[in-house]
Each structure stands twice: as C-alpha cells, then as structure tokens.
Write a protein that holds these residues in place. Structure first.
Motif, PDB file in Angstrom:
ATOM      1  N   THR A   1       0.803  -1.227   0.000  1.00 15.32           N
ATOM      2  CA  THR A   1       0.000   0.000   0.000  1.00 15.32           C
ATOM      3  C   THR A   1       0.833   1.272   0.000  1.00 15.32           C
ATOM      4  O   THR A   1       0.274   2.368  -0.065  1.00 15.32           O
ATOM      5  CB  THR A   1      -0.929   0.001   1.219  1.00 15.32           C
TER       6      THR A   1
ATOM      7  N   THR B   1       3.005   4.320  -1.325  1.00 21.89           N
ATOM      8  CA  THR B   1       2.943   5.055  -2.586  1.00 21.89           C
ATOM      9  C   THR B   1       4.286   5.716  -2.879  1.00 21.89           C
ATOM     10  O   THR B   1       5.041   6.054  -1.963  1.00 21.89           O
ATOM     11  CB  THR B   1       1.855   6.140  -2.549  1.00 21.89           C
TER      12      THR B   1
ATOM     13  N   SER C   1       0.650   3.477  -5.886  1.00 20.40           N
ATOM     14  CA  SER C   1       0.951   2.452  -4.883  1.00 20.40           C
ATOM     15  C   SER C   1       1.843   1.389  -5.508  1.00 20.40           C
ATOM     16  O   SER C   1       2.005   1.339  -6.744  1.00 20.40           O
ATOM     17  CB  SER C   1      -0.341   1.815  -4.370  1.00 20.40           C
TER      18      SER C   1
ATOM     19  N   THR D   1       1.211  -1.722  -5.853  1.00 19.74           N
ATOM     20  CA  THR D   1       0.374  -2.514  -6.759  1.00 19.74           C
ATOM     21  C   THR D   1       0.190  -1.794  -8.090  1.00 19.74           C
ATOM     22  O   THR D   1       0.315  -2.399  -9.166  1.00 19.74           O
ATOM     23  CB  THR D   1      -0.994  -2.797  -6.118  1.00 19.74           C
TER      24      THR D   1
ATOM     25  N   ASN E   1      -0.714  -6.276   3.537  1.00 22.11           N
ATOM     26  CA  ASN E   1       0.630  -5.729   3.430  1.00 22.11           C
ATOM     27  C   ASN E   1       1.684  -6.740   3.846  1.00 22.11           C
ATOM     28  O   ASN E   1       2.836  -6.566   3.536  1.00 22.11           O
ATOM     29  CB  ASN E   1       0.754  -4.468   4.295  1.00 22.11           C
TER      30      ASN E   1
END
Length: 541
Positions: A281, A283, A307, A309, A541
């Motif tokens: 998560t 960034t 992020s 991802t 996470n």
C-alpha cells in the motif's frame, strides 16, 4: 615362339607377385578396417520425452570406403564411381585418396540405398561398404535446440546429445576400442513432446503475426524446475546439422543475453516487499528521475503518485526505480545474486551464456536495473528467477531430465519468504485479470487464473537505445492460486500487427502468445479449468 613364351611368363609372374603382395597386405587392411569400425560403430542411447515418445534414435546406414592398395586402376575406379555419384568425377581429393598407399580411406558417408546398390553391382576391386549408426530425429526441428546434434561419426557436438556423451563417457569408450552397440537404456528428458510442439507452433505463429525476427518460448514446472518445453525460432533440423551453423538459428533461450525490460519489475517488487522496507500500500512519486544527463522516462504516465500494486500494474519505471533506491544498491545486488541472475545457469544444456552485469554499484545502475535495463541475462535466467517468485520463494536450477519433488526439495534454496511469494502471486494475478488495468490481460484464459508481467525493452544499437526496435516478453504462470507451470514468451523486434489495435508492446503481442500457449497446453498437463473462483482480493501488506 621363345620370345612370346618369355613374354607371357613375365606377365603371369607380375600377376602372381601382385597377388602375393595383396595377400601379404591383407592383415594390414583388416586392421585398418577394424580401426575404422571402432571409431564409428558405437551406438547412442535413444532419447525419449517424459512420456516415452522417441525424440532421437539410431538407424543403420551404409558408407563407402576404399582400400587404396587393392585398387588396380585408379582412373577406372574414379570413372566407375562417378557414374553413380557424378560429383566425384571432378573431385581431385577422391583421386588422391585412391592413389595413396594407406590401408583405408572414406570416400562417402551415409550413402542412399539406391547408390549403394548401383556401386555394389559395379564390382570395383578395393571398394567396399560399411554399415554404421546414423542419428535420426523423428520430430525434425521440433526440439532441435534441446536435443542438439551429432557429427558424421555419431558423436554428440551440441545440446543434450553432447551432454549424453560426457555423462556416459561414450568418447572415452570409443577411444579405448570399447564399442557398446546394444543394450543401452534410453535417456528420458523432462520435455513433453506435445507441449514442445504447441510452444514452437505458437511462437512461430506470433513471429509471423507480429513480423518479429525471432522468438523464444519456455515452459517450466515451478515445483521441480523441470523444463517441460523450450523453443527458440528460427531453429534448425538436427537431421541436417549444417543448419545449426547459420547465425539466425542460434539458441536464444539459453545462449543469448538480453535486457529483458519490465519483467525485471517482478524481481524488483520481490526485493522491495521481502526487504520489509516497502509494503503493497506504500505510494511512490513517479515523476521522471534525473541522473546527470540521464533521464528515466515513463511509458504509462498517470500524473500522480502510485501504490506498489499500481506501479506493477501500470509498469512504472520511475516508481520501480524509487522502490529499488529505498532498499539500496547493496541489497539489490545481493538479491539478484541469490536469484542466480549474476552468473551462468547450472544446467545440463552446454550452450549457456553468462549474464552481462554492471561492474560497479551506483544509484543510476540500481534505478535502471529495477526495470530491466543495464543488465543482460538469458530468457532461461528470467524463467528460473520468475518461478521462485511465485512458487513459495524457492529457487532451483533448471533441468532437462526428470526430477522428483523430493530431489527438488533437496536442491531448492529459499530466496524470499513464502508470504512475499503470496504477494507476488497477487500482483501477477491482478496484472493479467481483465478490468484491473493491468498490462497482461491479453494472456487471460477463462478458468485458469493466469498471472504475469509484461516487458517491453528498447534494444541497444551502437551504444544507444533504439526506440524503433524492441525486445518484448511476458512472464506468466498458472493457476495463480496454486502455481504449477511458468510460461515465458519473447519476441525479438516485433512490429505492430497489421490492422491491429495498437503499438508493438508486450501486452499486445508477447502476452497474447502466452495466452495461446496456456489455452492449449493446460489440458495436456492435467490442469483443469475452474469457473467458480472470485476476482482477486486485495492482498494484505
């Protein structure tokens, strides 16, 4: 009458002396023939795939030899042979061989049956035939780069054929005059001929469809490290070994090194998440990084922080670079070393190239290696390291021979934590799931939960990156809830498809080829589709 009688007596005396000479030389000739037979008659074991299908076998063929001391008339012999094999008429080497004083010379290896029959009917003194083993590959070019080939004396000179010679000591046996000609057990490979055919077929189709100059396809069992299929096209037919010498037919899968591009973001994400310094998560700023005159660009710029991802899904160069810089150059180098990306692969195939790695550590090299630039490895390096990212974090050397799960467990080295591997599977699945915005959705196959990562790298020419020439790849695996197989597809210099939907990016070509392979091989490998699985949930996470 007296003169005539003396003349005939002289002629008969010459004939008798010649016959005596030939008779006295017969032992020498026999020894020469026996020596030749010892050099060529050693049989090779059949090579079969994992299901017992024959990939290479020995067949008998006839070769033409001469015993020059038994040749009565060299010119007559040459003319007679040329009536069957016309190119011998102007070949001075044939005449020199027949005129020599040696006990044995080869004239032509691997005759056609009709040539043997015609020469036999000529009845030329001092000319004979020897049956020898010739290697035959029923599948032709299907697995050429894996099998390799043999020379005219049936000795392995490349690929698994060369490895078999070394492992079984066939060369040493031949040199000692020991010629095992029967009872040799077949050598079984990890290759599945059905899968091998599909991979080659799909990569040839993708190569033509996207007008690429070459292509590579690899299928790996992520639980054992077995190579189930490996192709590099253009390839060669081992029944015609001279084709292997053509430059374009080189084995790019293990003997060529390339900057693999954004598939390296797989390893960069594994490094960052496993270090504990980065969470899914977190960034990162993705504005362009500047190192002196070097500026890192962004192909899929989103104009706002992303992020971890999202960096993976949108394949952000700058986000990946900042992740690597947070972990540090030393940690990155150590991680790449653990993954085997900095040394030659330890496997049975002889044709394996060493990676090209920056000698020193610097922020710019750390940043560029995060997205696969500045480091060149073989596609097989990429496949093996990729398997470790999604199989629970276990790295094992690739093998072209069968390997049991127990043997794999003994060889495996834990390179990332299992929970990190879980997160990597999540990222892979997100990236190849339709509707998530990932770059690998073209590889999706309904029911098989395919995951993967694209790589679109510009090629280096004359010391500079050429934006018009790309090296595209897609690193895929399935099924992502419990990965069984990894598929790597590579296209060298692909072009935009005629009438297609967009530019020549890996998401449109290499990912599409991977999807085509998975769709065809999954049922063969016993992986059945499931349609009751939900969309990927957000990983912790």
């Amino acid at each position: 009458m007296l003169v005539a009688g003396l003349g005939f007596a002289g002629i008969y005396a010459a004939i008798v002396l010649r016959l005596i000479g030939l008779g006295m030389a017969s032992d020498d000739h026999t020894a020469a023939l026996d020596s030749a037979r010892a050099q060529i008659s050693t049989a090779r074991p059949d090579i079969v795939d994992r299901n017992g299908e024959v990939l290479a076998t020995d067949v008998k063929s006839s070769s033409l030899y001469a015993e020059p001391k038994r040749i009565l008339d060299v010119d007559e012999a040459v003319e007679a042979l040329a009536s069957v094999i016309p190119e011998m008429r102007g070949d001075d080497s044939v005449r020199r061989k027949l005129a020599s004083k040696t006990g044995f010379v080869w004239l032509r290896r691997e005759l056609k049956p009709e040539q043997r029959a015609k020469i036999f009917r000529l009845g030329i003194p001092g000319i004979g035939f020897m049956d020898e083993n010739r290697r035959f590959y029923p599948g032709g070019a299907t697995a050429g780069h894996v099998l390799g080939t043999v020379n005219v004396d049936n000795q392995g000179i490349s690929g698994i054929e060369k490895t078999i010679d070394q492992d079984m000591g066939l060369v040493e046996l031949r040199n000692l005059g020991i010629v095992p000609d029967r009872g040799i057990e077949p050598r079984r490979l990890s290759i599945d001929l059905r899968v091998q055919h599909v991979v080659r077929d799909e990569m040839l189709e993708a190569m033509a469809r996207f007008r690429a100059v070459a292509a590579v396809g690899i299928v790996l069992d992520v639980r054992t490290g077995e190579v189930v299929a490996m192709t590099s096209v253009p390839d060669f037919d081992p029944n015609h070994p001279e084709q292997a010498l053509e430059k374009q037919n080189m084995n790019r899968a293990t003997a060529g090194v390339y900057e693999m591009g954004s598939v390296f973001k797989t390893f960069n994400s594994g490094l960052a998440l496993d270090s504990g310094k980065v969470k899914l998560t977190d960034t990162f700023d993705v504005t362009p990084l500047q190192f002196g005159s070097q500026r890192i660009g962004e192909f899929h710029s989103k104009g706002h922080p992303l992020s971890v991802t999202e960096i993976f899904l949108y394949s952000s160069n700058n986000g990946s670079a900042r992740m690597a810089l947070r972990v540090g150059s030393q940690a990155q180098r150590a991680f790449f070393e653990r993954l085997g990306l900095l040394k030659r692969i330890d496997t049975e195939l002889p044709e394996v190239a060493a990676p090209l790695v920056p000698k020193g550590l610097s922020d710019v090299s750390t940043a560029t290696m995060a997205f696969g630039h500045g480091i060149s490895v073989t596609p097989m390096h990429t496949a093996i390291a990729g398997a470790a990212m999604i199989n629970g974090g276990r790295l094992m050397p690739p093998t072209f021979f069968p390997r049991t799960p127990e043997e794999a467990d003994r060889l495996a080295v834990q390179v990332i934590r299992p929970e990190t591997s879980d997160k990597m599977r999540y990222l892979f699945l997100q990236n190849a799931t339709s509707g998530t915005g990932g770059s690998g959705s073209k590889a999706a196959v309904p029911g098989y939960r395919v995951g993967g990562k694209t790589g679109t790298a510009e090629k280096i020419e004359h010391g500079h990156y050429n934006a018009g020439k790309r090296f595209n790849s897609f690193l895929a695996a399935f099924p992502m809830d419990d990965p069984r197989y990894l598929v790597l597809t590579v296209l060298d210099e692909p072009k935009a498809e005629a009438g297609g939907e967009g530019p020549a990016t890996a998401g449109l070509n290499a990912a599409s080829a991977a999807g085509g392979i998975i769709r065809r091989i999954a049922p063969m490998l016993g992986v059945m589709p499931r349609y009751d699985q939900p969309r990927p949930a957000v990983a912790s996470n």
